[in-house]
Design an enzyme around this catalytic site. Sequence first.
Site, PDB file in Angstrom:
ATOM      1  N   SER A   1     -16.357  -2.533 -68.021  1.00  0.00           N
ATOM      2  CA  SER A   1     -15.689  -2.030 -69.231  1.00  0.00           C
ATOM      3  C   SER A   1     -16.572  -2.308 -70.442  1.00  0.00           C
ATOM      4  CB  SER A   1     -14.348  -2.761 -69.388  1.00  0.00           C
ATOM      5  OG  SER A   1     -13.777  -2.473 -70.643  1.00  0.00           O
TER       6      SER A   1
ATOM      7  N   TYR B   1      -8.579 -10.373 -70.082  1.00  0.00           N
ATOM      8  CA  TYR B   1      -9.324  -9.210 -69.573  1.00  0.00           C
ATOM      9  C   TYR B   1     -10.805  -9.333 -69.938  1.00  0.00           C
ATOM     10  CZ  TYR B   1     -10.311  -4.188 -68.731  1.00  0.00           C
ATOM     11  OH  TYR B   1     -10.819  -2.986 -68.286  1.00  0.00           O
TER      12      TYR B   1
HETATM   13  N1  NAP Z   1      -8.507   2.951 -68.314  1.00  0.00           N
HETATM   14  C1  NAP Z   1      -9.363   2.427 -69.160  1.00  0.00           C
HETATM   15  O1  NAP Z   1      -9.290   2.635 -70.385  1.00  0.00           O
HETATM   16  C2  NAP Z   1     -10.509   1.585 -68.656  1.00  0.00           C
HETATM   17  C3  NAP Z   1     -11.543   1.309 -69.555  1.00  0.00           C
HETATM   18  C4  NAP Z   1     -12.599   0.524 -69.116  1.00  0.00           C
HETATM   19  C5  NAP Z   1     -12.618   0.030 -67.839  1.00  0.00           C
HETATM   20  N2  NAP Z   1     -11.603   0.299 -66.981  1.00  0.00           N
HETATM   21  C6  NAP Z   1     -11.680  -0.274 -65.643  1.00  0.00           C
HETATM   22  O2  NAP Z   1     -11.686   0.755 -64.692  1.00  0.00           O
HETATM   23  C7  NAP Z   1     -11.089   0.302 -63.466  1.00  0.00           C
HETATM   24  C8  NAP Z   1      -9.991   1.289 -63.067  1.00  0.00           C
HETATM   25  O3  NAP Z   1      -9.033   1.331 -64.109  1.00  0.00           O
HETATM   26  P1  NAP Z   1      -7.950   2.492 -64.219  1.00  0.00           P
HETATM   27  O4  NAP Z   1      -7.788   2.783 -65.654  1.00  0.00           O
HETATM   28  O5  NAP Z   1      -8.268   3.561 -63.268  1.00  0.00           O
HETATM   29  O6  NAP Z   1      -6.660   1.659 -63.745  1.00  0.00           O
HETATM   30  P2  NAP Z   1      -5.304   2.114 -63.030  1.00  0.00           P
HETATM   31  O7  NAP Z   1      -5.028   3.544 -63.261  1.00  0.00           O
HETATM   32  O8  NAP Z   1      -4.306   1.092 -63.412  1.00  0.00           O
HETATM   33  O9  NAP Z   1      -5.681   1.936 -61.461  1.00  0.00           O
HETATM   34  C9  NAP Z   1      -5.940   0.666 -60.949  1.00  0.00           C
HETATM   35  C10 NAP Z   1      -6.142   0.793 -59.442  1.00  0.00           C
HETATM   36  O10 NAP Z   1      -6.480  -0.497 -58.904  1.00  0.00           O
HETATM   37  C11 NAP Z   1      -5.602  -0.801 -57.814  1.00  0.00           C
HETATM   38  N3  NAP Z   1      -5.507  -2.265 -57.734  1.00  0.00           N
HETATM   39  C12 NAP Z   1      -5.149  -3.120 -58.714  1.00  0.00           C
HETATM   40  N4  NAP Z   1      -5.190  -4.384 -58.261  1.00  0.00           N
HETATM   41  C13 NAP Z   1      -5.593  -4.324 -56.966  1.00  0.00           C
HETATM   42  C14 NAP Z   1      -5.818  -5.301 -55.964  1.00  0.00           C
HETATM   43  N5  NAP Z   1      -5.619  -6.597 -56.191  1.00  0.00           N
HETATM   44  N6  NAP Z   1      -6.233  -4.899 -54.735  1.00  0.00           N
HETATM   45  C15 NAP Z   1      -6.435  -3.578 -54.473  1.00  0.00           C
HETATM   46  N7  NAP Z   1      -6.243  -2.609 -55.406  1.00  0.00           N
HETATM   47  C16 NAP Z   1      -5.817  -2.979 -56.628  1.00  0.00           C
HETATM   48  C17 NAP Z   1      -4.306  -0.054 -58.178  1.00  0.00           C
HETATM   49  O11 NAP Z   1      -3.462   0.223 -57.085  1.00  0.00           O
HETATM   50  P3  NAP Z   1      -2.287  -0.808 -56.613  1.00  0.00           P
HETATM   51  O12 NAP Z   1      -1.569  -1.217 -57.846  1.00  0.00           O
HETATM   52  O13 NAP Z   1      -1.466  -0.045 -55.631  1.00  0.00           O
HETATM   53  O14 NAP Z   1      -3.022  -1.937 -55.965  1.00  0.00           O
HETATM   54  C18 NAP Z   1      -4.910   1.248 -58.695  1.00  0.00           C
HETATM   55  O15 NAP Z   1      -5.296   2.062 -57.605  1.00  0.00           O
HETATM   56  C19 NAP Z   1     -10.573  -1.099 -63.748  1.00  0.00           C
HETATM   57  O16 NAP Z   1     -11.476  -2.054 -63.253  1.00  0.00           O
HETATM   58  C20 NAP Z   1     -10.507  -1.147 -65.268  1.00  0.00           C
HETATM   59  O17 NAP Z   1     -10.646  -2.460 -65.755  1.00  0.00           O
HETATM   60  C21 NAP Z   1     -10.535   1.071 -67.367  1.00  0.00           C
END
Ligand code: NAP
Length: 252
Positions: free
Chosen positions: A156, A169
Amino acid sequence: MPSRLRITPRLPQELMASQRLKGKVVLVSGASRGIGLAIAELCGSEGAILVLVARRSRALAEAARRIRGQPLVLPADITQPQEADALFRRVQQRFGRLDVLVNSAGVFTFKPFRQTTLEDWCANLESNLTSLYLTTRAALPLLRRSRGPHIVNILSIASRQAFPNCSAYCAAKFGALGFTSVLREELRPRIRVTAVLPGPTNTRMIREFGFPVRRASLVQPGDVAQAVLAALLLAPRASADEIVVTPSRGKL
Ligand SMILES: NC(=O)c1ccc[n+]([C@@H]2O[C@H](COP(=O)([O-])OP(=O)(O)OC[C@H]3O[C@@H](n4cnc5c(N)ncnc54)[C@H](OP(=O)(O)O)[C@@H]3O)[C@@H](O)[C@H]2O)c1
């Protein structure tokens, strides 16, 4: 005798041209939605053999239906050492190797430090940092059997920049960038390691905190997926060490 008309089935031009990951075994954690799902969809459309991981099996099975090929669906909590190890044992049994590990699973807590509980703290550290240790440790023997192994960690801009109300975070994501950078130095040149640092991206993670932003201005999950694909497609002599993907409008 009339000669038989032979009809050769033809794939549309765009699909024929886009099988650039054909036969590669790609495991994506966090694949049930958001950025992980977009990465899985794009890799699937490029001919990859996919392994999809998240905790909730129903959401994961629904995601699998959107993806080309027949992805292997393996529900697991990758913060749990036994579950992470079992996951990669299944990959070993099925494919004997792994070409690409994409760590996209993560959680996000948005609250002032004084309200951040130990539970919040641990959830962020375990999901965004310890999970990388566990999946990498379990995947390495399988990656070593690949001809072009690659690890991609979705980190991130909060891996570099401090944001108020994101202490747990940021602590985890700063640590994850440090870990990823060390891994790159230790594993090069055999295994490439890419850190992808997205800015605010239009997923549930951002939506559920109700930030006052226009969704269309955010980075879209597919944009992050395109950055991942670009890193995977580089010639083996070149490594995309870090890719930062932010909204082109700048600060939102
Ligand atoms: N969205 C943003 O603005 C943003 C910005 C920068 C970085 N990121 C990073 O990008 C990545 C993806 O984020 P996203 O926005 O796509 O999030 P999201 O829509 O909340 O999806 C998160 C995914 O991770 C899975 N997950 C969470 N904890 C887990 C665990 N312990 N074991 C296995 N699976 C797990 C969730 O499924 P389950 O809940 O079913 O496990 C889901 O599939 C993250 O690392 C986040 O920090 C996001």
